[in-house]
Motif scaffolding. Sequence first.
Motif, PDB file in Angstrom:
ATOM      1  N   VAL A 164       4.036  12.444  -9.296  1.00 20.22           N
ATOM      2  CA  VAL A 164       5.001  11.649  -8.522  1.00 20.22           C
ATOM      3  C   VAL A 164       6.150  11.204  -9.438  1.00 20.22           C
ATOM      4  CG1 VAL A 164       3.431  10.883  -6.695  1.00 20.22           C
ATOM      5  CG2 VAL A 164       3.517   9.611  -8.844  1.00 20.22           C
ATOM      6  N   SER A 165       6.639  12.122 -10.225  1.00 21.93           N
ATOM      7  CA  SER A 165       7.700  11.808 -11.179  1.00 21.93           C
ATOM      8  C   SER A 165       8.950  11.254 -10.521  1.00 21.93           C
ATOM      9  CB  SER A 165       8.072  13.060 -11.986  1.00 21.93           C
ATOM     10  OG  SER A 165       7.038  13.428 -12.853  1.00 21.93           O
ATOM     11  N   GLU A 166       9.296  11.792  -9.353  1.00 23.35           N
ATOM     12  CA  GLU A 166      10.513  11.335  -8.674  1.00 23.35           C
ATOM     13  C   GLU A 166      10.408   9.859  -8.309  1.00 23.35           C
ATOM     14  OE1 GLU A 166      13.125  12.411  -4.665  1.00 23.35           O
ATOM     15  OE2 GLU A 166      11.824  13.943  -5.579  1.00 23.35           O
ATOM     16  N   LYS A 167       9.245   9.447  -7.816  1.00 22.00           N
ATOM     17  CA  LYS A 167       9.029   8.042  -7.482  1.00 22.00           C
ATOM     18  C   LYS A 167       9.080   7.180  -8.734  1.00 22.00           C
ATOM     19  CE  LYS A 167       7.819   4.413  -5.053  1.00 22.00           C
ATOM     20  NZ  LYS A 167       8.794   3.731  -4.166  1.00 22.00           N
ATOM     21  N   ALA A 168       8.488   7.646  -9.814  1.00 23.39           N
ATOM     22  CA  ALA A 168       8.505   6.896 -11.069  1.00 23.39           C
ATOM     23  C   ALA A 168       9.931   6.719 -11.578  1.00 23.39           C
ATOM     24  CB  ALA A 168       7.652   7.605 -12.117  1.00 23.39           C
ATOM     25  N   ASP A 169      10.715   7.797 -11.537  1.00 25.75           N
ATOM     26  CA  ASP A 169      12.099   7.724 -12.007  1.00 25.75           C
ATOM     27  C   ASP A 169      12.918   6.753 -11.158  1.00 25.75           C
ATOM     28  OD1 ASP A 169      11.477   9.583 -13.937  1.00 25.75           O
ATOM     29  OD2 ASP A 169      12.347  11.289 -12.854  1.00 25.75           O
ATOM     30  N   GLU A 170      12.650   6.760  -9.864  1.00 27.40           N
ATOM     31  CA  GLU A 170      13.367   5.849  -8.950  1.00 27.40           C
ATOM     32  C   GLU A 170      13.045   4.390  -9.281  1.00 27.40           C
ATOM     33  OE1 GLU A 170      13.034   4.681  -4.225  1.00 27.40           O
ATOM     34  OE2 GLU A 170      12.645   6.758  -4.823  1.00 27.40           O
ATOM     35  N   LEU A 171      11.778   4.101  -9.525  1.00 31.41           N
ATOM     36  CA  LEU A 171      11.377   2.736  -9.874  1.00 31.41           C
ATOM     37  C   LEU A 171      12.035   2.291 -11.173  1.00 31.41           C
ATOM     38  CD1 LEU A 171       7.537   2.803  -9.105  1.00 31.41           C
ATOM     39  CD2 LEU A 171       9.239   1.385  -7.954  1.00 31.41           C
ATOM     40  N   VAL A 172      11.938   3.126 -12.198  1.00 34.23           N
ATOM     41  CA  VAL A 172      12.479   2.769 -13.510  1.00 34.23           C
ATOM     42  C   VAL A 172      13.989   2.573 -13.447  1.00 34.23           C
ATOM     43  CG1 VAL A 172      12.853   3.614 -15.862  1.00 34.23           C
ATOM     44  CG2 VAL A 172      10.593   3.825 -14.810  1.00 34.23           C
ATOM     45  N   SER A 173      14.667   3.421 -12.715  1.00 33.73           N
ATOM     46  CA  SER A 173      16.118   3.290 -12.576  1.00 33.73           C
ATOM     47  C   SER A 173      16.488   1.951 -11.942  1.00 33.73           C
ATOM     48  CB  SER A 173      16.662   4.445 -11.728  1.00 33.73           C
ATOM     49  OG  SER A 173      18.054   4.309 -11.518  1.00 33.73           O
ATOM     50  N   GLY A 174      15.761   1.556 -10.897  1.00 34.27           N
ATOM     51  CA  GLY A 174      16.025   0.279 -10.242  1.00 34.27           C
ATOM     52  C   GLY A 174      15.761  -0.897 -11.162  1.00 34.27           C
ATOM     53  N   TRP A 175      14.678  -0.835 -11.930  1.00 32.52           N
ATOM     54  CA  TRP A 175      14.354  -1.914 -12.863  1.00 32.52           C
ATOM     55  C   TRP A 175      15.425  -2.059 -13.938  1.00 32.52           C
ATOM     56  CZ3 TRP A 175       8.697   0.150 -13.464  1.00 32.52           C
ATOM     57  CH2 TRP A 175       7.954  -0.221 -12.337  1.00 32.52           C
ATOM     58  N   LYS A 176      15.895  -0.938 -14.431  1.00 30.62           N
ATOM     59  CA  LYS A 176      16.936  -0.986 -15.474  1.00 30.62           C
ATOM     60  C   LYS A 176      18.217  -1.618 -14.937  1.00 30.62           C
ATOM     61  CE  LYS A 176      15.331   2.823 -18.393  1.00 30.62           C
ATOM     62  NZ  LYS A 176      15.615   4.177 -18.940  1.00 30.62           N
ATOM     63  N   GLU A 177      18.544  -1.345 -13.684  1.00 31.02           N
ATOM     64  CA  GLU A 177      19.721  -1.968 -13.080  1.00 31.02           C
ATOM     65  C   GLU A 177      19.536  -3.484 -12.979  1.00 31.02           C
ATOM     66  OE1 GLU A 177      20.760  -0.246  -9.358  1.00 31.02           O
ATOM     67  OE2 GLU A 177      21.035   1.782 -10.163  1.00 31.02           O
ATOM     68  N   GLN A 178      18.344  -3.925 -12.583  1.00 33.95           N
ATOM     69  CA  GLN A 178      18.066  -5.360 -12.485  1.00 33.95           C
ATOM     70  C   GLN A 178      18.211  -6.033 -13.847  1.00 33.95           C
ATOM     71  OE1 GLN A 178      14.261  -4.669  -9.846  1.00 33.95           O
ATOM     72  NE2 GLN A 178      14.734  -6.842  -9.826  1.00 33.95           N
ATOM     73  N   LEU A 179      17.651  -5.403 -14.868  1.00 29.98           N
ATOM     74  CA  LEU A 179      17.712  -6.000 -16.203  1.00 29.98           C
ATOM     75  C   LEU A 179      19.135  -6.017 -16.741  1.00 29.98           C
ATOM     76  CD1 LEU A 179      14.522  -4.698 -18.035  1.00 29.98           C
ATOM     77  CD2 LEU A 179      14.891  -6.830 -16.806  1.00 29.98           C
TER      78      LEU A 179
END
Length: 314
Positions: A164-179
């Motif tokens: 589920v790499s696509e889902k993982a990448d989506e999560l990480v991208s969103g977290w990085k934007e928040q930070l």
Amino acid sequence: MKTLWSTAIVLGLAGAASAEISVDNCGDTLTFDKSPERIVVHDMNMTDMAFALGLQDKIVGLTGITGWYKTSPDFDTQRGDIPELAPKYPTVENLVAVSPEMFFAGWYYGMKPGGDVTPDTLAPFGIKTMVLTESCVHMDKDRPEATMDLLFDDVTRLGTVMGVSEKADELVSGWKEQLAAIEAKTADQAKPRVFLLDGPADAPFTAGKFAIPDAMIAAAGGTNVTHDMDTSWGRSSWEAVAASNPEFLILLDYSNGDGAEGTFKFLQEHPVMQHTDAVKNGRWIGLRYEELTPGPANIDAIQKVASAMHPDLF
């Protein structure tokens, strides 16, 4: 025909090789022929990672949940009927009984060096172990200091292994934007001295340079007063902490006993800590275990800490 048959064999072998899945695992390589269909996950924080990736249908058991923590209604809803195999540390027998292909755990997160449950003791049963990166320092002292990549990389690794790499990448991208948004607001501000305490004790148990709270404090716009501790989680001394005169406190709240409020009362009555700026000014926040160990809850926890330390900015 012979040439075409040979070509088909070569292509088939190439396709099989490309299907192999490999990720870093504390400096070693963890390899699967295909994504596991049956996994066991230890602890709240790693379970939250698996839930965030939607892996419930692959989880045949959890360990290390109810023996220490009070779960939230949201966690219980996401868990559904997934069984807990052991309330604290599992045994080899607990794990073998459900025939998992992978155990997601860490050193002092379900496993202990030299203990009964380790990657080496599980391997003869066909169980591979994905090790939480923050915990690698217990077996390899030559590790980099903590950054939020401890979370990002573990979610990416788990996503890769589980397909589920696509889902993982989506999560990480969103977290990085928040930070990035939090860090932009605090970038030009003074960085309060922060001390994290895991409950009342004769010697304070806290986070050193290899534990993710060190990176979380920095991301929230603060400075960890125990950053120089050459460990992930470990004990300091009250005299050393008081001498650093923390201006803000993060108190681990297990949601049992008196929780974070009881810990703050302990500090108010402590002979040296009561004189620190953070205690005198009542500047503290309580965070749950899963917010202070590598997991999805880290991101909102950073927002909470930043807002409490810099209330005029948020």
